[in-house]
Write a protein that holds these residues in place. Structure first.
Motif, short mmCIF file in Angstrom:
data_model
loop_
_atom_site.label_atom_id
_atom_site.label_comp_id
_atom_site.label_asym_id
_atom_site.label_seq_id
_atom_site.Cartn_x
_atom_site.Cartn_y
_atom_site.Cartn_z
N ASP A 114 0.84 -1.19 0.00
CA ASP A 114 0.00 0.00 0.00
C ASP A 114 0.89 1.25 0.00
OD1 ASP A 114 -1.56 2.21 0.78
OD2 ASP A 114 -2.82 1.01 2.11
N ILE A 115 0.93 1.98 -1.10
CA ILE A 115 1.83 3.12 -1.23
C ILE A 115 1.50 4.22 -0.23
CG2 ILE A 115 0.57 4.34 -3.06
CD1 ILE A 115 4.38 3.90 -2.89
N SER A 116 0.24 4.40 0.11
CA SER A 116 -0.11 5.39 1.14
C SER A 116 0.48 4.99 2.49
CB SER A 116 -1.64 5.52 1.27
OG SER A 116 -2.18 6.04 0.09
N ARG A 117 0.39 3.71 2.81
CA ARG A 117 0.98 3.22 4.06
C ARG A 117 2.49 3.37 4.03
NH1 ARG A 117 -1.30 -2.03 6.29
NH2 ARG A 117 -2.51 -0.56 7.48
N VAL A 118 3.12 3.11 2.91
CA VAL A 118 4.57 3.24 2.81
C VAL A 118 5.00 4.63 3.25
CG1 VAL A 118 6.49 3.40 1.16
CG2 VAL A 118 4.93 1.45 1.07
#
Length: 188
Positions: A128-132
């Motif tokens: 998940d790029i937002s989580r990254v």
């Protein structure tokens, strides 16, 4: 559970891919620690974790059969049920100990990760790029590895925060510790 399945797969990968021994021997990709002092530190951290209820699920010993070549070899070691107040949780280990912790939420794991006096590097896995970006920014460390454990390179700034150091080495930022900035204002 996800935790149990992760631990099982992680152990299987270590058994398949990590081979301890002399660095020039065929198939070896995991060598010795630098000093006997470092060995004593990880052995002490491991003992204290086990005395506090942790369980060793892989490794945990100096490998048999390598004493004849010298060096400070220690097996890649996976530990579960590790408490947050043992030294391997809150100190820099610099040895082949991998404690695996259970957590219920992103906020919990970030709080626990930041609840230490050191901050050289942090590592995590996510698709998940937002989580990254959210987790990378929230971690109080100087370097973050996402989906990798290999983060050091000469072109990237290397260094930590908190008791893990001030400043950076490597990259263009490494030279800044040796420079003095001077402001000059000329009126003509």
């Amino acid at each position: 559970s996800v935790y149990d399945e992760f631990v099982k797969r992680f152990i299987d990968l270590i058994k398949q891919r990590m081979h301890v021994g002399h660095g020039l021997a065929e198939g070896v990709n995991f060598g010795p620690m630098i000093t006997e002092r470092g060995m004593h530190k990880i052995e002490d951290q491991l003992k204290r974790a086990v005395d506090s209820g942790a369980r060793i699920v892989l490794g945990g010993n100096r490998p048999k059969g390598l004493a004849s070549i010298g060096g400070h070899f220690f097996e890649p070691t996976v530990i579960v049920d590790v408490s947050d107040d043992v030294p391997m949780t809150c100190e820099e280990t610099f040895g082949p100990l991998c404690p695996i912790y259970k957590f219920a939420s992103e906020d919990e794991v970030i709080k626990r990760a930041n609840n230490v006096d050191v901050g050289l590097a942090g590592y995590f896995f996510s698709r998940d790029i937002s989580r990254v970006f959210r987790v990378a920014e929230a971690l109080e460390v100087g370097m973050v590895g996402v989906n990798t454990g290999a983060i050091s390179t000469e072109v990237a700034p290397f260094g930590g925060v908190k008791e893990s150091g001030v400043g950076r080495e490597g990259s263009r930022y490494g030279i800044e510790e040796y420079l003095n900035i001077k402001y000059l204002n000329i009126s003509l």
